[in-house]
Write a protein that holds these residues in place. Structure first.
Motif, short mmCIF file in Angstrom:
data_model
loop_
_atom_site.label_atom_id
_atom_site.label_comp_id
_atom_site.label_asym_id
_atom_site.label_seq_id
_atom_site.Cartn_x
_atom_site.Cartn_y
_atom_site.Cartn_z
N GLU A 1 5.31 -10.42 3.55
CA GLU A 1 5.90 -10.17 2.24
C GLU A 1 5.01 -9.25 1.40
N LEU A 2 3.71 -9.51 1.43
CA LEU A 2 2.77 -8.67 0.69
C LEU A 2 2.75 -7.25 1.27
N ALA A 3 2.72 -7.15 2.59
CA ALA A 3 2.71 -5.83 3.23
C ALA A 3 3.97 -5.05 2.88
N ASP A 4 5.12 -5.71 2.90
CA ASP A 4 6.37 -5.04 2.56
C ASP A 4 6.37 -4.57 1.10
N SER A 5 5.80 -5.38 0.22
CA SER A 5 5.74 -5.02 -1.20
C SER A 5 4.88 -3.77 -1.41
N LEU A 6 3.74 -3.71 -0.74
CA LEU A 6 2.85 -2.56 -0.87
C LEU A 6 3.47 -1.32 -0.23
N PHE A 7 4.09 -1.50 0.91
CA PHE A 7 4.75 -0.38 1.58
C PHE A 7 5.85 0.21 0.70
N SER A 8 6.66 -0.67 0.12
CA SER A 8 7.73 -0.23 -0.76
C SER A 8 7.19 0.45 -2.01
N ALA A 9 6.14 -0.13 -2.59
CA ALA A 9 5.54 0.47 -3.79
C ALA A 9 5.02 1.86 -3.50
N GLY A 10 4.43 2.05 -2.35
CA GLY A 10 3.93 3.37 -1.97
C GLY A 10 5.04 4.39 -1.84
N ASN A 11 6.16 3.97 -1.25
CA ASN A 11 7.30 4.88 -1.11
C ASN A 11 7.88 5.26 -2.47
N VAL A 12 8.00 4.29 -3.35
CA VAL A 12 8.55 4.57 -4.68
C VAL A 12 7.63 5.50 -5.46
N ALA A 13 6.32 5.26 -5.37
CA ALA A 13 5.35 6.02 -6.15
C ALA A 13 5.02 7.37 -5.52
N GLY A 14 5.50 7.64 -4.32
CA GLY A 14 5.12 8.86 -3.63
C GLY A 14 3.67 8.85 -3.20
N ASP A 15 3.12 7.67 -3.00
CA ASP A 15 1.72 7.47 -2.62
C ASP A 15 1.74 6.55 -1.40
N LYS A 16 2.12 7.08 -0.26
CA LYS A 16 2.58 6.27 0.86
C LYS A 16 1.45 5.63 1.67
#
Length: 494
Positions: free
Chosen positions: A397-412
C-alpha cells in the motif's frame, strides 16, 4: 515569486507578456480571440511555420497591436494534450518567460484542457515549473548577478470563467510551495562540504522552526547516540572532526495522537569513502551525498508553508565520512542500536550504516509509515539512469502510494523487488549481517539491508543516486524527490 489566479478575458490584459497556447491550426479559443484583435497577425505567424508544432515549443512576438499586452508568447501544445505533453509545455513556458527578462506575465491557460488531468494538476505543475526555472545559486560567487536586471517577479494565471477558481488558487499555491521546498533542497545540496556540515544542518532545521509553533527541533550529538547504542552510525562519524547529528524535526499539524509519517534523509555531508577511499576524479560531487537529507528539509519547508493538517517527522542522519586514524576499517564489526551486529566490508557503503540506526530510533514515534531517502548506490544509476528513482518497500500500500505520487508529480519512481532470496548475499561469516552484498543487484541488497531494521512499521526506501543531482555542465542539485514526497503527503491529507 508571486503567482495569482484570476478570471478575465485574454485580449484585455495589460501585461509585459501574454502567454497563449495554440494548436497547428490556431483554433484554440483564447488564441483565436486575441488573434482577431491583432488583425490575424498571430495566426499568420503560425500558418507560415514560425512556431514549431511540438509540445513546449515557443515563439516570442515582440511587438503586437490591437491588444494591451506589450508582447505575446505563443506556445505549441502539440497533437495530444495529455499529462506527459503538458509537463513539456509547462517547462517550455517557464524557460521562455525567464529568458524574456520580463518582470510580470499573464498566462491564459484555458486552452490547456488536458485529456487525463484536471486544471488543478496543471496549475500545480505550471506554477512549480515557473518558480523553479528562476532558481540560481550564487551564494559563493564574489560577483553577484546584476540586481537591476529584469527578473520575473509576478505571474497571473488567467481563466475565462470562474469555474474551479478557488481550487485552482490552492493548486497554484501548492506548486509555488513545492518549488520553494525544491529551492531549499537545491541550496543545501549545492553548498560545499565546508559550508554544510552536520551541525550546519542542525542550524538549518532551527531556522525552519523559527516562528513556527507547530514545528519543534532537536538534535542528538555523538555522546547521546553512543549512549543509545547507535554504534553503526558512530562507525561512520567517528573518523571525522565534524560531529555527527541525528536531527528530528517534529511537525504537529494534525490531530493529537494521530500517527506521524516519518521522512528520513541520508545526510552524508561529504563522502570520501572512508578507508575504502573513492577515486579522486569527480570526488567533489560527493557533497551531493546529503541530497536525501536536503529533500527532507525541502519537503518540511513546503509542509510548513502550506500549513498542512498532518503530523510529519523529518529526520536527518547527518555525518561526514572521512579517512582517519580512528576511522572504521574493512572487516570491523559494530553493534547497531537494534542489537544486530554488522561486519563492515566496505566503508564506502556508509549511508546504510547511519540510516539503520535512525530507522531503529524511528520506532519510538509509532509511525504510520517511514520513508527513507538516500543517494545510496551507484548501482541505481546503472539500473534506472538519471530519470527515475528506485523504490523498495515492505508494504504494498505504501509502495503504491509513493509510485502514484511520483507519477502525478512528474517525479517518477520505479519499484524494485525486495525478495528474501537477495538477503543471503548479505550473509557474514563473523557477524549477523554484512554491509554489502557484492556487485549483483546492489540497489536491491542495499534495500534488503535496511529492511532488517524496519520490521516494526510500513517502510519504503527511495534511492535517488541518479536523480538528486546532475554532473557536467549542468552540475548541481535538482531538488528531487521533493515533488514526489510533497504529493505523497498531500495525498495523505486528502
Amino acid at each position: 515569486m508571486e503567482i495569482t489566479v484570476k478570471s478575465g478575458g485574454a485580449a484585455k490584459q495589460q501585461t509585459q507578456c501574454l502567454v497563449l497556447f495554440t494548436d497547428a491550426k490556431g483554433e484554440l479559443p483564447a488564441f483565436s480571440s486575441v488573434d482577431q484583435e491583432t488583425g490575424g497577425l498571430l495566426s499568420a505567424l503560425v500558418a507560415r511555420g514560425d512556431l514549431k508544432q511540438s509540445a513546449g515549443q515557443t515563439l516570442m512576438v515582440p511587438t503586437v497591436t490591437g491588444i494591451k499586452a506589450e508582447r505575446v508568447l505563443l506556445v505549441a501544445t502539440g497533437e495530444e494534450l495529455k499529462a506527459a505533453a503538458a509537463e513539456k509545455i509547462c517547462a517550455g513556458v517557464a524557460r521562455a518567460l525567464i529568458g524574456a527578462r520580463v518582470q510580470e506575465a499573464v498566462i491564459a491557460f484555458d486552452d490547456l484542457e488536458l485529456e487525463d488531468r484536471d486544471s488543478t494538476w496543471l496549475l500545480n505543475i505550471l506554477s512549480r515549473e515557473i518558480v523553479s526555472a528562476g532558481y540560481t545559486f550564487n551564494e559563493f560567487k564574489s560577483k553577484k548577478a546584476d540586481k537591476d536586471a529584469a527578473k520575473l517577479e509576478a505571474v497571473t494565471l488567467l481563466q475565462a470563467g470562474r469555474k474551479a477558481l478557488e481550487e485552482n488558487k490552492v493548486a497554484a499555491a501548492q506548486g509555488v510551495a513545492t518549488a520553494n521546498g525544491m529551492a531549499l533542497a537545491r541550496d543545501l545540496g549545492n553548498r560545499p562540504g565546508n559550508a554544510c556540515t552536520p551541525k550546519d544542518l542542525t542550524e538549518e532545521a532551527k531556522k525552519l522552526a523559527k516562528g513556527v509553533a507547530k514545528l519543534s527541533v532537536k538534535a542528538l550529538g555523538e555522546d547521546e547516540m553512543t549512549k543509545l547504542g547507535m554504534h553503526s552510525f558512530m562507525s561512520v562519524s567517528k573518523g571525522s572532526s565534524e560531529e555527527g547529528q541525528l536531527i528530528i524535526m517534529d511537525y504537529k499539524g494534525g490531530q493529537k495522537g494521530d500517527q506521524p509519517i516519518v521522512l528520513l534523509g541520508k545526510g552524508i555531508t561529504f563522502d570520501t569513502g572512508g578507508i575504502s577511499l573513492k577515486p579522486g576524479a569527480a570526488m567533489d560531487e560527493m557533497k551531493f551525498d546529503m541530497c536525501g537529507a536536503a529533500s527532507v528539509f525541502g519537503t518540511m519547508k513546503t509542509i510548513i508553508e502550506l500549513e498542512l493538517p498532518i503530523n510529519v517527522i523529518g529526520m536527518v542522519a547527518a555525518a561526514e565520512n572521512m579517512p582517519a586514524g580512528n576511522a572504521s576499517k574493512p572487516g570491523d564489526i559494530v553493534t547497531s542500536m537494534s542489537g544486530q551486529t554488522i561486519e563492515i566490508l566496505n566503508t564506502d557503503a556508509e549511508g546504510r550504516l547511519v540510516l539503520c540506526d535512525a530507522l531503529t530510533y524511528a520506532e519510538r514515534f509509532k509511525p504510520k509509515a517511514v520513508v527513507d531517502i538516500a543517494t545510496l548506490t551507484g548501482a541505481c544509476i546503472f539500473a534506472l539512469g538519471h530519470t527515475i528513482s528506485a523504490l523498495l518497500s515492505n508494504n504494498d500500500e505504501l509502495a503504491d502510494s509513493l509510485f502514484s505520487a511520483g507519477n502525478v508529480a512528474g517525479d517518477k519512481a520505479w519499484r524494485l523487488p525486495l525478495d528474501d532470496s537477495y538477503q543471503k548475499q548479505l550473509d557474514s561469516n563473523f557477524a549477523d549481517i554484512a554491509n554489502i552484498g557484492g556487485r549483483p543487484a546492489g540497489t536491491i541488497t542495499a534495500g534488503c539491508f535496511l529492511s532488517r531494521f524496519a520490521k516494526e512499521f510500513p517502510w519504503a526506501h527511495l534511492d535517488v543516486a541518479g536523480t538528486a543531482s546532475k554532473s557536467g555542465g549542468d552540475k548541481g542539485a535538482t531538488g528531487r524527490p521533493v515533488p514526489l514526497l510533497v504529493q505523497y503527503v498531500l495525498d495523505q491529507v486528502s
